[in-house]
Design a protein around this motif. Structure first.
Motif, short mmCIF file in Angstrom:
data_model
loop_
_atom_site.label_atom_id
_atom_site.label_comp_id
_atom_site.label_asym_id
_atom_site.label_seq_id
_atom_site.Cartn_x
_atom_site.Cartn_y
_atom_site.Cartn_z
N THR A 63 0.84 -1.20 0.00
CA THR A 63 0.00 0.00 0.00
C THR A 63 0.86 1.24 0.00
O THR A 63 0.63 2.19 -0.78
N GLN A 64 1.87 1.27 0.87
CA GLN A 64 2.77 2.42 0.92
C GLN A 64 3.57 2.54 -0.38
O GLN A 64 3.80 3.65 -0.88
N ALA A 65 4.00 1.40 -0.94
CA ALA A 65 4.73 1.43 -2.20
C ALA A 65 3.85 2.00 -3.31
O ALA A 65 4.29 2.83 -4.11
N ARG A 66 2.58 1.55 -3.36
CA ARG A 66 1.65 2.07 -4.37
C ARG A 66 1.53 3.58 -4.26
O ARG A 66 1.52 4.30 -5.27
N ASP A 67 1.42 4.09 -3.03
CA ASP A 67 1.25 5.53 -2.84
C ASP A 67 2.49 6.30 -3.30
O ASP A 67 2.38 7.35 -3.94
N VAL A 68 3.67 5.77 -2.99
CA VAL A 68 4.91 6.45 -3.42
C VAL A 68 5.02 6.41 -4.93
O VAL A 68 5.33 7.43 -5.58
N PHE A 69 4.76 5.25 -5.54
CA PHE A 69 4.82 5.16 -7.00
C PHE A 69 3.77 6.06 -7.64
O PHE A 69 4.02 6.66 -8.70
N GLY A 70 2.59 6.15 -7.02
CA GLY A 70 1.55 7.01 -7.55
C GLY A 70 1.98 8.46 -7.58
O GLY A 70 1.73 9.19 -8.56
N ARG A 71 2.64 8.90 -6.50
CA ARG A 71 3.12 10.29 -6.47
C ARG A 71 4.25 10.49 -7.48
O ARG A 71 4.38 11.57 -8.08
N ALA A 72 5.06 9.47 -7.67
CA ALA A 72 6.13 9.56 -8.67
C ALA A 72 5.55 9.71 -10.07
O ALA A 72 6.04 10.51 -10.88
N VAL A 73 4.50 8.96 -10.36
CA VAL A 73 3.85 9.04 -11.67
C VAL A 73 3.20 10.41 -11.86
O VAL A 73 3.25 11.00 -12.95
N ALA A 74 2.60 10.95 -10.78
CA ALA A 74 1.99 12.27 -10.88
C ALA A 74 3.04 13.33 -11.20
O ALA A 74 2.78 14.27 -11.96
#
Length: 366
Positions: free
Chosen positions: A128-139
């Motif tokens: 879950t935390q990895a998804r959130d970090v990757f999501g912010r990276a993609v943004a």
């Protein structure tokens, strides 16, 4: 010793070059030599920490990053490295705080730092935390194929296969040569039952670029099933050769066992402790192939180490050493079923999993 007098920056650059080609021992020696001359060079301390991480010397890595952070408390690379070391040592809360601090310092648009943090979280099972970090990276960087693909991997681990497939396909539109993502997509399609689509994606990666033995095994399986090919068909030869090459790659655990076995053989008349015989039983088989089936029906074939490698790659942890993956699985099985599976040796690990009916051995009677 290195010829001439190098500056701390030159030591750092040479160590980086060695690190990038996988010569972690050489990088470590170069950094230690540089630090002997420049003990207050923060970049050399940071490099030393990452070299220690690569060698899985996590306590030593932590010490190196601590030293760097004493020299520069706000050094972002040192903080991220410290966070990864803390994760490997089981200190999740402290690691998460460090990662959050790095983002708050304004580095949430630094794609390399964000990917490093996300991958560290992913490796530790914090999807879950990895998804959130990757999501912010993609943004921050929607054109980064690696960031988009990493978001897809995390979504898959969280059970969102539709979202995962969408992101992995998006990554491949950005960079069609991102082989890791294409192989991942092939596995997604295979698990979904889209055999033709799976084979198509797997085959778009040249044999020499395949490092996932399970993917190559599935290519052979699908070609035989869909195209009715038989062993010996010339069209299978490149893939059969690649599978053999992958299965013959030197594995640290196999190398360790070989060294132990060699030492024992040199001591004539040495009586082995019966509790240690399990260390040698797998190597006495003369290369026998085993078949192990997972509860979801996946069948893995090969030596004990090859089977664990296939399990690791299928789970999306191809970057991990076998020892780390076996420990991860043992911890997961303990949480799910309350059983204790030894994780120091592939054969002992798999036989225990079979005994607890976590996996199923299809060899037939020994």
């Amino acid at each position: 010793m290195t010829e001439g007098f190098l500056s701390s920056e030159e030591y750092d650059e040479q160590a980086h070059r060695l690190y990038d080609v996988g010569d972690y021992d050489g990088a470590l020696e170069m950094l230690k030599e540089g630090l002997a001359l420049y003990p207050n060079a923060v970049e050399l301390c940071v490099g030393l920490g990452y070299a220690r991480l690569a060698r899985e010397e996590f306590a030593w890595a932590r010490r190196a990053f601590e030293r760097a952070m004493v020299l520069d408390p706000a050094h972002e690379d040192a903080m991220v490295g410290m966070g990864e070391a803390l994760l490997r040592l089981g200190h999740r809360i402290e690691a998460l705080r460090l990662f959050h601090r790095v983002e708050q310092m304004g580095f949430d648009d630094d794609i390399e730092l964000m990917l490093t943090m996300g991958r560290a979280l992913y490796r530790d099972g914090l999807y879950t935390q990895a998804r959130d970090v990757f999501g912010r990276a993609v943004a921050a960087r929607p054109d980064s194929a690696e960031a988009v693909a990493s978001l897809g991997y995390a979504l898959h681990r969280l059970g969102d296969d539709v979202g995962s497939g969408r992101q992995v396909r998006r990554a491949l539109r950005i960079d069609p040569d991102l082989h890791e993502a294409r192989i991942y997509l092939g596995h997604l399609l295979y698990d979904r039952g889209d055999w033709e689509g799976s084979l198509r994606e797997f085959e778009r990666v040249p044999p020499v670029e395949h490092w996932d033995a399970l993917a190559v095994w599935r290519i052979l399986e699908l070609k035989r099933a869909l195209w009715h090919m038989e062993s010996g068909d010339a069209r299978l030869a490149p893939w059969e050769d690649r599978l053999r090459a992958l299965e013959e790659l030197d594995d640290p655990i196999d190398r360790l066992l070989a060294e132990i076995e060699s030492e024992v053989a040199e001591k004539d008349g040495l009586a082995l402790d019966p509790s240690q015989l399990e260390l040698f039983s797998g190597r006495a088989e003369g290369g026998r192939e085993h078949r192990v089936r997972s509860p979801d029906g996946h069948v893995y074939r090969g030596s004990w180490s090859a089977i664990v490698r296939q399990m690791r790659d299928a789970a999306g942890f191809g970057h991990e050493p076998l020892s780390a993956f076996m420990r991860r699985m043992a911890e997961r099985w303990h949480e799910q079923s309350g059983v204790d599976v030894p994780f120091r040796d592939p054969e002992v690990f798999l036989r225990a999993a079979v005994e607890y009916r976590l996996m199923f051995l299809e060899d037939g009677p020994d």
